[in-house]
Enzyme design. Structure first.
Site, PDB file in Angstrom:
ATOM      1  CG  ASP A 141      29.834  43.027  40.404  1.00  0.00           C
ATOM      2  OD1 ASP A 141      30.643  43.009  41.348  1.00  0.00           O
ATOM      3  OD2 ASP A 141      29.947  43.797  39.412  1.00  0.00           O
ATOM      4  CG  ASP A 175      38.981  41.769  42.114  1.00  0.00           C
ATOM      5  OD1 ASP A 175      38.692  40.746  41.476  1.00  0.00           O
ATOM      6  OD2 ASP A 175      38.541  42.904  41.829  1.00  0.00           O
ATOM      7  CD  GLU A 182      35.703  45.354  40.788  1.00  0.00           C
ATOM      8  OE1 GLU A 182      36.888  45.726  40.670  1.00  0.00           O
ATOM      9  OE2 GLU A 182      35.149  44.562  39.975  1.00  0.00           O
ATOM     10  CG  HIS A 188      33.824  42.216  42.716  1.00  0.00           C
ATOM     11  ND1 HIS A 188      33.254  41.620  41.608  1.00  0.00           N
ATOM     12  CD2 HIS A 188      35.153  42.301  42.444  1.00  0.00           C
ATOM     13  CE1 HIS A 188      34.190  41.367  40.715  1.00  0.00           C
ATOM     14  NE2 HIS A 188      35.350  41.759  41.194  1.00  0.00           N
ATOM     15  CG  ASP A 216      36.969  39.391  38.089  1.00  0.00           C
ATOM     16  OD1 ASP A 216      36.920  39.873  39.235  1.00  0.00           O
ATOM     17  OD2 ASP A 216      37.102  40.094  37.067  1.00  0.00           O
TER      18      ASP A 216
END
Length: 411
Positions: free
Chosen positions: A81, A199, A176, A79, A142
């Site tokens: 974001d 992730d 996410e 992801h 992340d």
């Protein structure tokens, strides 16, 4: 490979992509598309002609198969974001070269210190290059580390056509971090049979299980009376809501649970004398545990309400996501191939359960079985976030080996 994955991470983290839980849009912030557009462009420059960003900021691309035999199409997903927990504006990454141990003081705010006592994994990083922020923002590893690792692996596969593989699908999602990462994913367009989210955290840890999750909203309607004439008549909704919170079991909170223990967690309380609102998240690894905790919460609410006969309540449960292990257990090759890839890069695979959720949970139940792979990042959602370049390289190698395993084991 190491320099490439590092240069990609440093390029991506300076792009502000924080999502916003208060926004109803998809993506919740337009700035997420800034990174998505860049990724689509870079994939096109690699020669992936179908690479594109859709109207929701999701990025799709395909590395076509280079073998004639049928090999399941697999997807790698991350992801774009970053979490709303701490600012992601004006990220200034630093690289601590050849780390030799000890605490890391962050230059932008000397009060922010990555302490070995809180990050014991640093003891395994001697000689590594450690990426941090300056202490004034989160890093965004992340999940921009996952993004960088997928992009690096994709370029490696394209540049080395002697590596035999089936179709490889690439997916980058938005939102996410606020639980909407899979909401607008078009699995038919993606065209993958199985997937892997990049992730995770510590290298070697692979995750085939998440919490199951629900949200609960409680609305309390009290009896509002002028305080000067309220005796025996007023029923203050704020006090009713507070009484519910006070009666929550102390051994079923995030602060007192670990491992496979679930919890009841109040996340918001608001209101006035006549009406108050409570929001909760309920977590457990099994659906029966969710049901038990929700029943307990409603029983607490009913018990409190008995002292307020003129008041009423509404109790609403919202399904959020479910433990992806239920789906993954039906497709054992997904984990078996991943474990083999982890072993091939010299690591011991460690099965790990996520005390939270991931895009993989939603995607698994949407029809794309999707466990989670390590990226090497640590201390997510904070200015103390850090990641090892060498661990990122190991994640890239894992992707490449996993691609090989799927081709070798195909019928």
């Amino acid at each position: 490979m190491t320099d490439t994955v590092l240069s990609r991470l440093l390029r991506y983290v300076v792009i502000d992509t924080q999502s916003d839980p208060e926004s109803a849009a998809q993506p919740s912030t337009e700035k997420q598309k800034d990174l998505s557009r860049l990724l689509a462009k870079e994939l096109q420059e690699m020669g992936l002609v179908d690479a594109h960003m859709d109207e929701h900021g999701n990025v799709y691309a395909t590395i076509p198969a280079n073998v004639d035999k049928p090999v399941p199409a697999i997807c790698f997903c991350s992801h774009v974001d970053t979490a709303p927990d701490f600012t992601g504006t004006n990220v200034r990454p630093q690289v601590v070269k050849n780390y030799q141990g000890g605490d890391i003081v962050l230059p932008g705010d000397p009060n922010q210190i990555i302490r070995v006592s809180n990050n014991p994994e640093l003891n395994n990083q001697i000689g590594h290059d450690i990426v941090t922020t300056d202490g004034t923002t989160l890093l965004g590893a992340d999940d921009k580390a996952g993004v960088a690792e997928i992009m690096t692996a994709a370029k490696f596969i394209i540049d080395n056509p002697q590596i035999k593989h089936g179709a490889i699908k690439i997916l980058f999602t938005t939102d996410e971090e606020i639980g909407r990462g899979a909401d607008k994913v078009d699995l038919k367009k993606l065209g993958a049979e199985f997937g892997y989210t990049m992730d995770g955290s510590t290298i070697g840890e692979i995750e085939n299980e998440t919490f199951s999750a629900d949200g609960v909203d409680i609305t309390i309607t009290g009896v509002a009376i002028h305080p000067g004439t309220a005796k025996g008549r007023m029923e203050n909704a704020i006090k009713i809501a507070s009484a519910i919170i006070a009666r929550l079991p102390k051994d079923q909170t995030p602060e007192t649970t670990e491992g496979r223990q679930g919890f009841i967690h109040p996340t918001d309380i608001s209101g006035s004398m006549d009406e108050a609102h409570l929001k909760f998240i309920i977590r457990d690894f099994v659906d029966e545990g969710l049901a038990q905790k929700e029943a307990l919460l409603e029983e607490i609410t009913r018990d409190v309400m008995r002292d307020y006969p003129g008041s009423s309540y509404a109790f609403k449960v919202k399904h959020q996501y479910r433990n992806m292990k239920v789906v993954l257990d039906q497709h054992p090759a997904v984990m078996a191939n991943l474990e083999e890839a982890v072993r091939r890069v010299g690591l011991t695979p460690v099965l790990h359960s996520i005390r939270g959720g991931t895009d993989g949970s939603r995607l698994s139940f949407m029809g794309l079985p999707c466990p989670n792979i390590y990226t090497g990042g640590h201390a997510y959602h904070s200015p103390l976030e850090w990641i090892s370049v060498q661990d990122m390289e190991m994640a890239v190698k894992t992707i490449v080996e996993l691609i090989k395993v799927w081709e070798e084991r195909a019928a």
